[in-house]
Enzyme design. Structure first.
Site, short mmCIF file in Angstrom:
data_model
loop_
_atom_site.label_atom_id
_atom_site.label_comp_id
_atom_site.label_asym_id
_atom_site.label_seq_id
_atom_site.Cartn_x
_atom_site.Cartn_y
_atom_site.Cartn_z
N TYR A 1 0.86 -1.07 -0.03
CA TYR A 1 0.07 0.08 0.07
C TYR A 1 0.98 1.18 -0.13
O TYR A 1 1.67 1.46 0.99
CB TYR A 1 -0.86 0.07 1.24
CG TYR A 1 -1.56 1.19 1.79
CD1 TYR A 1 -1.33 1.65 2.97
CD2 TYR A 1 -2.44 2.11 0.83
CE1 TYR A 1 -1.94 2.84 3.47
CE2 TYR A 1 -3.03 2.94 1.37
CZ TYR A 1 -2.98 3.46 2.58
OH TYR A 1 -3.49 4.72 3.10
N ASP B 1 -1.30 -6.45 9.34
CA ASP B 1 -2.49 -5.29 9.12
C ASP B 1 -3.56 -6.27 8.62
O ASP B 1 -3.57 -6.45 7.23
CB ASP B 1 -1.80 -4.16 8.26
CG ASP B 1 -3.04 -3.21 7.94
OD1 ASP B 1 -4.03 -3.45 8.13
OD2 ASP B 1 -2.61 -2.01 7.60
N ILE C 1 -6.89 -5.23 7.93
CA ILE C 1 -8.14 -4.46 7.81
C ILE C 1 -9.01 -4.79 6.68
O ILE C 1 -9.99 -4.48 6.55
CB ILE C 1 -7.74 -2.99 7.69
CG1 ILE C 1 -7.01 -2.80 6.28
CG2 ILE C 1 -6.76 -2.43 8.61
CD1 ILE C 1 -6.84 -1.43 5.79
N LYS D 1 -12.85 -0.75 6.00
CA LYS D 1 -12.87 -1.67 4.79
C LYS D 1 -14.00 -2.80 5.02
O LYS D 1 -14.90 -2.85 4.20
CB LYS D 1 -11.58 -2.23 4.58
CG LYS D 1 -10.52 -1.48 4.48
CD LYS D 1 -10.37 -0.36 3.27
CE LYS D 1 -9.35 0.52 3.43
NZ LYS D 1 -9.13 1.46 2.05
#
Lengths: 540, 469
Positions: free
Chosen positions: B145, B230, B232, B272
Site C-alpha cells: 500500500y 495489518d 483491515i 474496509k
C-alpha cells in the site's frame, strides 16, 4: 480513569543450576550449563572432608556469587521503580520538578527485542500529581447522593454547567441533522465515505463561524485557514512537528498546563523552556523575561523556534491585552520565531474584560502573519471533550499545507462533524448558549472565590477559564515545593478534594493551586469550602 | 524564515507519488453520470460502497444508537464528557467479538489488549512509534500500500526495506526473499525491528497462505523481531481459501505465553470491512503489555469520538446484523469482482487470482511498449488522460515488475463499472489496431508528449512550491 499498574520488578533471580527451562527467546540457559561443567570437578576435591553436602554447597555458593557478580556488571544503570500512584507523602516530597526525567531507567529486558525507547518512557505510569490526582478522584468520585464521601474533582478543567442546553438541542434536532436527507430518507454516504482528512469544508465553515461568535465577533476566521484534528491535543503536537525539529525548543511562560509536557515533547523530541512569571506582577508575561530565556538558550546552543502562550491562561485565568500581544509580536519578529496562541478557553470568560485573539491584532499587520498560529477546540467552550474536535488556525500557507497532510493521523469522525455542523450553524442557539454559559461560570466563580476568601485564601484576579488560581502559600510549611505537595496530599487524602498543585504547572512560587469549579453544582460549593476548611484548620 | 521543520518541508511524506497525483487529476475532472459523463472514473480508491443500504436500514431501525440513548434513556452527558483513552468498554467488547467472528471464532481476543485509534493510519503510525527507534527498519513485502511510505516513515523516522516478491509464484513471500531483505537492511546499516504484512494483501487482494504465515513465524523467531499483521481487509474475503489470521497460526503451534506471542501485533479498522472510513475507527491489538500501555497513551493524539464509539458498540453488538452484513457484503464483493475480471478478460487482460479486498491486481504487461517502469508510467498516463480512469500503477506500490496495476471495483455503481470496462475494451481494441492507423497514432503520440512535458513542468513547479518557503 487511568488504571494504575505497578510495574513488574525488573531484577532477575540468580540462575541456579536447577533453574527454569530455557525459553524460546532466553539467553541465560546456556550459561548455567557451562558453569556446572566447571564446578562439578571441584566437587570431587572437597568430597574428602564433609562429603556430599559440602561438595554441593560450596560450588553452589560459588556459582551463586558468580551470577550475582555477572548481574551487577550487566546492569549499567540503577534499576529504580517509579513511585506507584498510591505513594505516601514522603515519597511525593521526593518528586522533583523534572520527575519524568528521573524515571528514564531502562527496563531489564527479558527478550532480545523490546519496544522502542519512546514507548518505554511513555509506558511508565505518570508520576506528576496532576495525573495522580485525576486518577484517584476518578476511582472514588464524589456524588451528592450516591457517594457523599467521595473525592471531589477540582483538578479537571471541564465545563459541565451548560451541558443541559446542548443535550436539549441534540435531542430535539438530532434526526434532522445527522443523516437525514432532504426527503427524510437516511443517506449514509455523506458520513460513511472518506472525507477530507483535515475536516469537511462545511465543518470548517461552521467552526470558523463559531470561533468568531465565541470571541465576540470582533474578528472573523477564514475557513480555508483551518485544519481540524481529533482534539486540541493532536493539534498542538501536529503544530510542533511542523514548526520545530527534534532538539529545538519553545519558550513557555509559567505556570502552564501540565499536559503540554506530554503533548509537545513525547514524540516530537521538542523541548520546553519555562519563562517564569511571578505573583508580584499578577503572573503577567514580561518580554524582558522572554528575552533573557531566549539568550540563555542561545548560549546553550539550543535553537528556539517559538513562544507558546495560552490565552486565556491556563492555569491562571487571566487574559492578555492588546499591548502585550503587540509586544509579543514585536519580540517574535525581532528573534524571527513563531507564536503559538492556545485560545481554547476564549469563550469561557466571565469578567468585564473582552477577549482579544491574536488573530484580531493581525488584521492590519500583514507582514508577520506567517508567524502566528492559533490552537482551538470544542472541549471547553462547547463542553464536548468526548467528541474530539480541535483546530489549528494558521496564516502561514506552508504550515497549513503540512498540517493538512499530517491531519490524517488524527482526523475527526464524520458523524460527529455532521451533527456539529448542524448545531454550530444554529447561530441563535449558539448565542444563547454562549451567554448562558458565561453567566453560569461567573456565578460559580463568584461563589467559589468568596468561599475561599472566607478561609483567608485569595485568588489571582481572573476573568476567564474554568478555574481559579488560589494562593495557599500561607498554609504550607516549609515554604517550598515539598510543603506544597504535602498540602496537596492532605487536601486529597483528608479533605478529599483533588486540586492541581502549582509545581505540576512549573510555577516558580510554591503554594499556588488551580481549582476548577465548573464540574460542580452550586450546592456543592459549600461542601468544598467546608472540606478545605477542615484541612486549613489542621495546618493552623 | 518563517521556517518550517525539516519534516514539514521535505518530501518524506511521499505525497508526490503518482498514486496521489492521479487523485488530483480525478478531482479536477471527476466522472458524474449526469453532469460529467466523460470525466475520470475513480478506480484508485479502495472504498466499499456496496452495502450502504444495509447500514442505513439498521440505523433506521435503531434510532437510539445515533440518538445518544441507551434503553430509551439519554446518555448524552456521559458521552459528551467521555475522553478516556482506554476507550468505551462496551465498544471494545463489541469490536473484539466482531473481530473474532470474522475469524470464524477460531481466535478470541481480549478487549484489554485492544487500543483504539482514529483510523488504521493512526494505528500503524502509533505501532511504529512503539516498536522502532528513528533510523531502524521494518521489512515489507512488495507490492505494498503506497500510504505506508507516509504513515510508517514520516514522523517516526523509521525506514522501510522491501521484501521483493515476484509474479513467478503469485507474489508470495519466500524464505529467500525474507533473508535477502534482512541482508539488504544490514548492508544499509539499518537495524531491523520487524516485518509488516497486510493480510489480506493490499494491493494483491489475496489472503496470505498458511505456509507463508508459518514461514514468517519462523523468521521472526529466528531473528528475534516483531511481526505486524495489518488485517483491515479480513472481513472482505469472498472466496476460498478462507482467511487465516496470524493468531490462529500461533495458537496452532502452541506459541501462547512465549516471547514470540508478545511480538505479534494486529492492526484493524472498520473502514474496509464495514465500509465506514469516514468514522475513523482503527485498532491495535497486542499481547505485549508495554506496547498496549504505550499505545494507549499515544492514542491521546487520535481518539475516536465517543459518539461514534457508542453508535458502533450498539451496531456491532447486534450479532444478527453483523453476521448478515458480513455474509451479504462478501457476496456482493464476489459478484463485483467477477464482473471486473470477466470484463477485463474480455479485453484480453488478466488479473492475479484473488479472493479478498476491494480491488484486483491487474496484469497489463502485454500492453507496455517496453518492459520498463517508464513504459508503465506512459501506459498509466494514457489510461488516466485518454481512457479517463484513475488506477494505481504498480510502481507506486513498489512492485519490482513493471506493468501491474491495482484496480478498485467496490467504490462505484454497477453502471459506472460497466462504463469503465467499456472504455478499457475500446482502448485495448484501438491500441491493437493495425498499421494503417500508425500515422494517426504518431501524431497522437506527439500530442501526448507535449502534454507529458506540460505535466512534468507542472509537477516540478508543484515540487518547488512545496519546498520553497
Amino acid at each position: 480513569m487511568n488504571h494504575s499498574r505497578s510495574r513488574r520488578n525488573p531484577t532477575r533471580e540468580p540462575d541456579f543450576p536447577t533453574a527454569k527451562p530455557p525459553s524460546p527467546g532466553g539467553s541465560s540457559g546456556g550459561g548455567a550449563g557451562a558453569a556446572m561443567r566447571l564446578i562439578v570437578p571441584l566437587q570431587g576435591v572437597v568430597q574428602g572432608r564433609g562429603g556430599l553436602i559440602l561438595g554441593s554447597v560450596i560450588p553452589g555458593a560459588l556459582y551463586y556469587f558468580f551470577q550475582l557478580y555477572l548481574k551487577r556488571c550487566r546492569s549499567a544503570k540503577p534499576n529504580s521503580n517509579p513511585p506507584s500512584p498510591s505513594s505516601s507523602s514522603a515519597q511525593l516530597a521526593d518528586l522533583s520538578r523534572s520527575s519524568s526525567r528521573s524515571n528514564l531507567s531502562s527496563r531489564g529486558s527479558v527478550g532480545p527485542v523490546r519496544v522502542s525507547a519512546r514507548a518505554n518512557s511513555i509506558a511508565k505510569p505518570n508520576a506528576s500529581p496532576y495525573y495522580i490526582g485525576l486518577e484517584r478522584a476518578s476511582e472514588d468520585p464524589y456524588d451528592r447522593f450516591d457517594n457523599p464521601d467521595g473525592i471531589m474533582q477540582l483538578g479537571l478543567s471541564e465545563n459541565r454547567l451548560s451541558l443541559d442546553l446542548i443535550e436539549t438541542w441534540i435531542l430535539e434536532n438530532l434526526e434532522r441533522s445527522m443523516i437525514g436527507g432532504a426527503d427524510g430518507n437516511l443517506n449514509i454516504s455523506g458520513i460513511a465515505t472518506y472525507q477530507p482528512l483535515d475536516g469537511m469544508m462545511e465543518m470548517k465553515i461552521a467552526v470558523a463561524g463559531f470561533m468568531s461568535q465565541v470571541m465576540g465577533t470582533t474578528v472573523s476566521f477564514d475557513p480555508s485557514r483551518l485544519v481540524l484534528t481529533s482534539g486540541a491535543t493532536p493539534a498542538i503536537e501536529t503544530l510542533c512537528f511542523c514548526l520545530a525539529d527534534q532538539g529545538n525548543a519553545f519558550l513557555v511562560p509559567t505556570p502552564y498546563y501540565p499536559g503540554f509536557d506530554r503533548d509537545m515533547k513525547w514524540r516530537t523530541g521538542v523541548e520546553l523552556i519555562p519563562v517564569h512569571c511571578r505573583s508580584s506582577d499578577n503572573f503577567a508575561l514580561s518580554v524582558t523575561a522572554l528575552d533573557q530565556a531566549f539568550n540563555q538558550a542561545r548560549k546553550r546552543g539550543q535553537r528556539v523556534r517559538g513562544i507558546l502562550i495560552s490565552n486565556p491562561s491556563n492555569p491562571i485565568g487571566n487574559m492578555l491585552n492588546k499591548e502585550t500581544l503587540y509586544s509579543l509580536l514585536d519580540f517574535a519578529r525581532e528573534k524571527n520565531i513563531h507564536i503559538i496562541s492556545d485560545e481554547i478557553f476564549a469563550g469561557s470568560t466571565y469578567g468585564s474584560e473582552e477577549f482579544v485573539s491574536m488573530a484580531e491584532i493581525l488584521g492590519s499587520e500583514d507582514f508577520d502573519k506567517d508567524r502566528v498560529h492559533i490552537i482551538y477546540g470544542l472541549s471547553k467552550d462547547l463542553s464536548l471533550p468526548g467528541f474530539r474536535v480541535g483546530v489549528i488556525y494558521s496564516f502561514n500557507t506552508s504550515v497549513l499545507a503540512a498540517a493538512k497532510k499530517l491531519a490524517r493521523f488524527s482526523s475527526v469522525s464524520a458523524p460527529t462533524q455532521r451533527i456539529l455542523i448542524s448545531m454550530l450553524s444554529d447561530t441563535r442557539f449558539i448565542q444563547r448558549y454562549i451567554e448562558t454559559t458565561r453567566e453560569r461560570i461567573q456565578k460559580m466563580y463568584v461563589a467559589f472565590a468568596a468561599g475561599l476568601k472566607q478561609l483567608g485564601i485569595e485568588c489571582t484576579k481572573s476573568s476567564a477559564g474554568l478555574y481559579c488560581w488560589a494562593d495557599m502559600s500561607g498554609l504550607i510549611r516549609p515554604y517550598n515545593e515539598k510543603g506544597e505537595l504535602e498540602l496537596w496530599d492532605k487536601l486529597l487524602k483528608i479533605g478529599k478534594i483533588n486540586v492541581t498543585p502549582g509545581s505540576a504547572c512549573h510555577c516558580i512560587e510554591p503554594g499556588w493551586f488551580r481549582c476548577c469549579f465548573t464540574m460542580l453544582a452550586e450546592e456543592d460549593i459549600p461542601v468544598v469550602i467546608k472540606r478545605i476548611q477542615r484541612v486549613v484548620e489542621l495546618e493552623t | 524564515m518563517k521556517m518550517l521543520s525539516r519534516k514539514a518541508t521535505f518530501n518524506s511524506h511521499g505525497q508526490d507519488s503518482e498514486y496521489f497525483l492521479g487523485w488530483e487529476e480525478y478531482e479536477k475532472n471527476a466522472y458524474h453520470e449526469v453532469e460529467n459523463p466523460s470525466g475520470i472514473i475513480q478506480m484508485g480508491l479502495a472504498e466499499n460502497q456496496l452495502s450502504f443500504d444495509l447500514l442505513e436500514s439498521w440505523l433506521a431501525q435503531n434510532p437510539d444508537a445515533a440518538g445518544f440513548k441507551r434503553d430509551g434513556e439519554s446518555i448524552f452527558r456521559e458521552l459528551a464528557l467521555f475522553q478516556d483513552y482506554h476507550g468505551l468498554p462496551a465498544f471494545k467488547k463489541a469490536l473484539v467479538e466482531f473481530m473474532s467472528e470474522i475469524r470464524g471464532n477460531k481466535v478470541s481476543f481480549d478487549q484489554n489488549k485492544l487500543v483504539l485509534t482514529a483510523g488504521a493510519t493512526s494505528a500503524n503510525e502509533t505501532l511504529m512509534f512503539c516498536l522502532a527507534n528513528p533510523g531502524e527498519a521494518f521489512l515489507l513485502p512488495t507490492p505494498y500500500y503506497p500510504g505506508f511510505d507516509r504513515d510508517l516513515k514520516w514522523r517516526t523516522g523509521v525506514e522501510i526495506v522491501p521484501i521483493q516478491c515476484s509474479s513467478s509464484n503469485g507474489f508470495q513471500i519466500t524464505e529467500s526473499a525474507l533473508e535477502e531483505a534482512y541482508q539488504q537492511a544490514q548492508k544499509r546499516s539499518l537495524k531491523v525491528k520487524g516485518v509488516l504484512i497486510t493480510n489480506p494483501s493490499n494491493p494483491l487482494g489475496t489472503t496470505t497462505s498458511r505456509d507463508e504465515l508459518n514461514l514468517l513465524v519462523n523468521f521472526i523467531t529466528a531473528k528475534g523481531i516483531h511481526l505486524i499483521s495489518d488485517e483491515i481487509y479480513s472481513g472482505t474475503v469472498f472466496d476460498s481459501p478462507g482467511f487465516v489470521s496470524i493468531m490462529e497460526v500461533l495458537m496452532d503451534r502452541n506459541y501462547m505465553n512465549t516471547e514470540v506471542w508478545k511480538r505479534v501485533h494486529i492492526v484493524y479498522s472498520l473502514s474496509k470491512d464495514l465500509g465506514l472510513p469516514g468514522f475513523r475507527v482503527g485498532a491495535i491489538y497486542s499481547n505485549d503489555v508495554a506496547v498496549v500501555s504505550a499505545a494507549t497513551k499515544m492514542s491521546s493524539f487520535g481518539l475516536v469520538s465517543s459518539q461514534t464509539q457508542y453508535l458502533l458498540s450498539v451496531m456491532l453488538s447486534d450479532k444478527k446484523f453483523t453476521k448478515n452484513y458480513v455474509s451479504e457484503n462478501q457476496k456482493r464483493l464476489k459478484q463485483r469482482h467477477q464482473m471486473l475480471i470477466s470484463g477485463l478478460q474480455n479485453a484480453g487482460i488478466d488479473c492475479l487470482k484473488s479472493n479478498a479486498g476491494l480491488f484486483c491486481w491487474v496484469d497489463m504487461r502485454h500492453l507496455l511498449s517496453s518492459n520498463t517502469f517508464e513504459a508503465e508510467m506512459e501506459l498509466w498516463k494514457k489510461i488516466l488522460y485518454d481512457v479517463r480512469l484513475n488506477i494505481s500503477p504498480g510502481s507506486s506500490c513498489h512492485c519490482t515488475e513493471p506493468g501491474w496495476f491495482r484496480v478498485c471495483f467496490a467504490n462505484m455503481s454497477e453502471d459506472t463499472l460497466n462504463l469503465a470496462l467499456q472504455r478499457i475494451k475500446a482502448f485495448v481494441d484501438s491500441s491493437t489496431t493495425t498499421n494503417n492507423n500508425q500515422s494517426r497514432h504518431q501524431s497522437n503520440k506527439n500530442q501526448r508528449r507535449k502534454s507529458f512535458t506540460k505535466w512534468v513542468f507542472r509537477l516540478s513547479f508543484r515540487d518547488r512550491e512545496a519546498s520553497e518557503r
